[in-house]
Design a protein around this motif. Structure first.
Motif: not given
Length: 247
Positions: A38-39, A44-50, A106-116, A216-221
């Motif tokens: 992912f980019d 943090g953007r609507p079209e971005g990663p989970l 996490f084991e209770a989570l249905d979604t698999r995030p792209d980044l944590v 970069d991610v900390a600033l983007a989010c």
């Protein structure tokens, strides 16, 4: 979401020597470079990663662990676990106090995030295996540690007067099990004010992310607060669950 490396589930009953040996094994298994599809600039953007934020709250002898998954500013899913507190706070061994309950959430989570994003250190750690590294390797997910204080390492420049958006590299020193001068993370100024000065966050790669991308991610989010939105909302949700248990 499944735990990819169950052999790295923290054992709170292990001896300190066993815990430190496990951390060295985790550090050897960790990948401190970008390995994702992912980019990160779109985090943090609507079209971005989970992007997931992880935090905890403590109530009596219980620990509340939560995961909040976002796409942009939309909450996609929240999960939680409530567990007995099985290990005291020991600097450098945080994952053995918090890691097991976090994996339960996490084991209770249905979604698999792209980044944590984790509320704790990643590579900025005595054995390069902070909470974000331990959990990132166990889950095999790109992970970033976002800590409010510096556990170890040496910033290459002063960090007390940083402008918003600035970063200062944190290098390994004699307290870190890495060659001196290795960049293990960054002091990142996500917010700053003219009326009063606030301290930076200490951001480091956990797994499958480089130190530069972690910053970069900390600033983007970031939103309007010091904490990145995923960890800020996780902190908020953990307090909400804690209040409901107290009531």
């Amino acid at each position: 979401m499944e735990v990819a490396r169950p052999e790295f589930r923290p054992d709170a009953a292990a001896s300190r020597e066993e815990m430190e040996a496990t951390q060295r094994e985790i550090a050897a298994s960790a990948v401190f470079e970008d390995r994702f599809d992912f980019d990160p600039a779109r985090a943090g953007r609507p079209e971005g990663p989970l992007v997931a934020g992880v935090d905890q709250a403590f109530l009596d002898d219980r620990v509340v662990s939560v995961v909040v998954v976002l796409r942009g500013d939309t909450v996609v899913e929240r999960a939680r676990s409530v567990s007995p507190t099985a290990f005291p706070y020991v600097p450098g061994l945080l994952s053995f106090r918090e890691g097991g309950p976090i994996l339960d959430a996490f084991e209770a989570l249905d979604t698999r995030p792209d980044l944590v994003l984790f509320d704790g250190s990643g590579r900025i750690h005595f054995r390069q295996a902070g909470l974000a590294t331990h959990m990132g390797v166990a889950l095999d997910v790109p992970a970033v540690g976002v800590a409010k204080s510096l556990l170890c390492g040496r910033p290459v420049a002063p960090t007390d007067e940083l402008a918003e958006g600035a970063r200062v590299a944190v290098e390994a020193n004699g307290r870190v099990d890495a060659p001196n001068g290795t960049v293990i993370g960054y002091a990142v100024q996500t917010r700053q004010f003219d009326s009063y000065r606030i301290n930076p966050l200490y951001v480091s790669p956990g797994h499958r992310v480089s130190a530069e991308t972690a910053a970069d991610v900390a600033l983007a989010c970031r939103g309007g607060y010091k904490l990145p939105e995923p960890t800020r909302l996780a902190d908020q949700y953990a307090d909400e669950v804690k209040r409901s248990l107290g009531d």
